[in-house]
Design a protein around this motif. Structure first.
Motif, short mmCIF file in Angstrom:
data_model
loop_
_atom_site.label_atom_id
_atom_site.label_comp_id
_atom_site.label_asym_id
_atom_site.label_seq_id
_atom_site.Cartn_x
_atom_site.Cartn_y
_atom_site.Cartn_z
N PHE A 39 -38.10 -51.94 17.66
CA PHE A 39 -36.94 -51.14 18.01
C PHE A 39 -36.31 -50.59 16.73
CE2 PHE A 39 -37.54 -53.54 21.81
CZ PHE A 39 -37.06 -52.73 22.84
N ASN A 40 -36.01 -49.29 16.75
CA ASN A 40 -35.31 -48.66 15.63
C ASN A 40 -33.81 -48.86 15.79
OD1 ASN A 40 -37.49 -45.74 15.59
ND2 ASN A 40 -37.78 -47.74 14.68
N LEU A 41 -33.20 -49.57 14.85
CA LEU A 41 -31.74 -49.72 14.78
C LEU A 41 -31.29 -48.89 13.59
CD1 LEU A 41 -32.74 -52.18 16.43
CD2 LEU A 41 -30.96 -53.54 15.34
N SER A 42 -30.51 -47.85 13.83
CA SER A 42 -30.15 -46.92 12.77
C SER A 42 -28.65 -46.63 12.78
CB SER A 42 -30.92 -45.60 12.92
OG SER A 42 -32.31 -45.82 12.90
N ALA A 43 -28.07 -46.60 11.59
CA ALA A 43 -26.64 -46.32 11.45
C ALA A 43 -26.45 -45.31 10.31
CB ALA A 43 -25.86 -47.60 11.16
N PRO A 44 -25.41 -44.47 10.40
CA PRO A 44 -25.20 -43.45 9.37
C PRO A 44 -24.46 -43.98 8.15
CG PRO A 44 -23.52 -43.25 11.05
CD PRO A 44 -24.44 -44.36 11.51
N VAL A 45 -24.85 -43.46 6.99
CA VAL A 45 -24.07 -43.62 5.77
C VAL A 45 -23.31 -42.31 5.61
CG1 VAL A 45 -24.11 -43.98 3.28
CG2 VAL A 45 -25.77 -45.16 4.76
N LEU A 46 -21.98 -42.36 5.68
CA LEU A 46 -21.16 -41.17 5.73
C LEU A 46 -20.45 -40.91 4.40
CD1 LEU A 46 -19.49 -41.78 9.22
CD2 LEU A 46 -21.53 -40.41 8.72
N GLY A 47 -20.32 -39.63 4.05
CA GLY A 47 -19.54 -39.24 2.90
C GLY A 47 -18.07 -39.13 3.27
N THR A 93 -23.11 -53.18 7.09
CA THR A 93 -23.71 -52.76 5.82
C THR A 93 -23.57 -51.25 5.62
OG1 THR A 93 -25.31 -54.57 5.94
CG2 THR A 93 -25.81 -52.77 4.43
N ALA A 94 -23.83 -50.48 6.68
CA ALA A 94 -23.71 -49.02 6.59
C ALA A 94 -22.27 -48.62 6.30
CB ALA A 94 -24.19 -48.37 7.89
N GLN A 95 -21.30 -49.32 6.88
CA GLN A 95 -19.90 -49.03 6.61
C GLN A 95 -19.55 -49.34 5.16
OE1 GLN A 95 -17.58 -47.58 8.38
NE2 GLN A 95 -15.95 -47.91 6.86
N CYS A 141 -23.19 -37.12 7.52
CA CYS A 141 -24.20 -38.14 7.24
C CYS A 141 -24.96 -37.76 5.97
CB CYS A 141 -25.17 -38.25 8.42
SG CYS A 141 -26.41 -39.53 8.22
N ILE A 142 -24.93 -38.64 4.98
CA ILE A 142 -25.70 -38.41 3.75
C ILE A 142 -27.00 -39.22 3.75
CG2 ILE A 142 -23.69 -37.76 2.38
CD1 ILE A 142 -23.59 -40.56 1.26
N ALA A 143 -27.10 -40.21 4.63
CA ALA A 143 -28.31 -41.01 4.74
C ALA A 143 -28.26 -41.82 6.03
CB ALA A 143 -28.47 -41.94 3.54
N ALA A 144 -29.41 -42.31 6.44
CA ALA A 144 -29.50 -43.22 7.58
C ALA A 144 -30.04 -44.56 7.07
CB ALA A 144 -30.42 -42.66 8.65
N LEU A 145 -29.38 -45.63 7.49
CA LEU A 145 -29.84 -46.98 7.17
C LEU A 145 -30.47 -47.55 8.45
CD1 LEU A 145 -29.96 -49.28 5.08
CD2 LEU A 145 -27.74 -50.05 5.94
N THR A 146 -31.72 -47.95 8.36
CA THR A 146 -32.48 -48.31 9.56
C THR A 146 -33.17 -49.66 9.42
OG1 THR A 146 -32.88 -46.00 10.15
CG2 THR A 146 -34.41 -47.63 11.04
#
Length: 262
Positions: free
Chosen positions: A202-210, A245-247, A215-220
């Motif tokens: 399963f892909n669990l993905s969260a955004p890294v936001l500026g 972690t993404a936050q 979204c500047i990156a996705a952490l998965t």
């Protein structure tokens, strides 16, 4: 440099191309060839071949048939240099902790010239885990990372990202439900989906936001259920760790981006 020296080292073709890029960067909705030539004070014929080359190289795209607009290629080129290296340096210790605590691998993915590209990877601490090589191009439309990169951008940016991918991929597979799903991802703040490439993952993905919430990156985390009773948290617990972690990375990266602004 004197005016005479400046004239001696002129590169007219390069100047013409840069004039077009700088002009398009300052307008919304693109311009026709005639409008470009009028604003730059030259004949439309002077720009035909230059526009054709800029389109073929992916810096400019044609919209609505006869209008030209910038793509995100210049943005992608800039991302690959110092900003991405700094982002990776901030992310590495956080990604390492996430791997240790979740017992799962994780990766950091950015958008670059039409594709989702893995720029950092942390292995799972145990025997089992899903690993993706740094530098790998992964799907923009069929992965958790790709969905998150698209979901947390404006509709205009999203359209440009998709158009850029379409130029490089002869048959991009875009389902009719994708746009609705992207809106849902944006509302809930993450993506959770079965892998389209590997069964049981399963892909669990969260955004890294500026600072501007783009979204500047996705952490998965490519989550696999471990039979070992000490195999780490379940999928819900892993998602909470991922979001935390993404936050943290968003706050860290955003603070540095604000400090670097003039």
């Amino acid at each position: 440099m004197t005016a005479e020296e400046s004239e001696r080292y002129r590169a007219p073709a390069l100047d013409k191309g840069l004039d077009i890029l700088e002009l398009l960067a300052g307008v919304d909705g693109g311009l026709t060839q005639a409008e470009i030539s009028k604003q730059l004070g030259r004949s439309p014929n002077e720009f035909y071949r230059m526009l054709d080359r800029l389109v073929r190289r992916g810096y400019v795209t044609r919209i609505e048939g006869d209008r030209y607009s910038l793509t995100l290629k210049l943005f992608g080129l800039a991302q690959l240099h110092a900003p991405v290296r700094r982002l990776i340096s901030y992310a590495t210790p956080l990604m390492r902790d996430l791997a240790e605590n979740s017992k799962q691998a994780n990766q950091l993915v950015v958008f670059d010239r039409g594709f989702a590209v893995v720029v950092a990877q942390q292995e799972a601490p145990g025997y089992w885990g899903i690993s993706i090589r740094v530098g790998s191009h992964i799907g923009l439309f069929d992965t958790g990372s790709g969905h998150v990169l698209l979901a947390f951008r404006s509709p205009e940016e999203r359209e440009m990202m998709m158009a850029e991918n379409a130029r490089l991929n002869e048959k991009p597979e875009i389902s009719p439900e994708l746009f609705e799903r992207l809106d849902q991802i944006r509302d809930r703040g993450y993506e959770l989906m079965p892998s389209a490439q590997t069964q049981g993952v399963f892909n669990l993905s969260a955004p890294v936001l500026g600072p501007d919430k783009r979204c500047i990156a996705a952490l998965t985390v490519p989550y696999i259920a471990l039979v070992n009773p000490n195999g780490g948290p379940d999928i819900s617990g892993t998602m909470q760790m991922l979001l935390k972690t993404a936050q943290e990375l968003s706050e860290l990266a955003g603070a540095h981006m604000q400090l670097e602004r003039p």
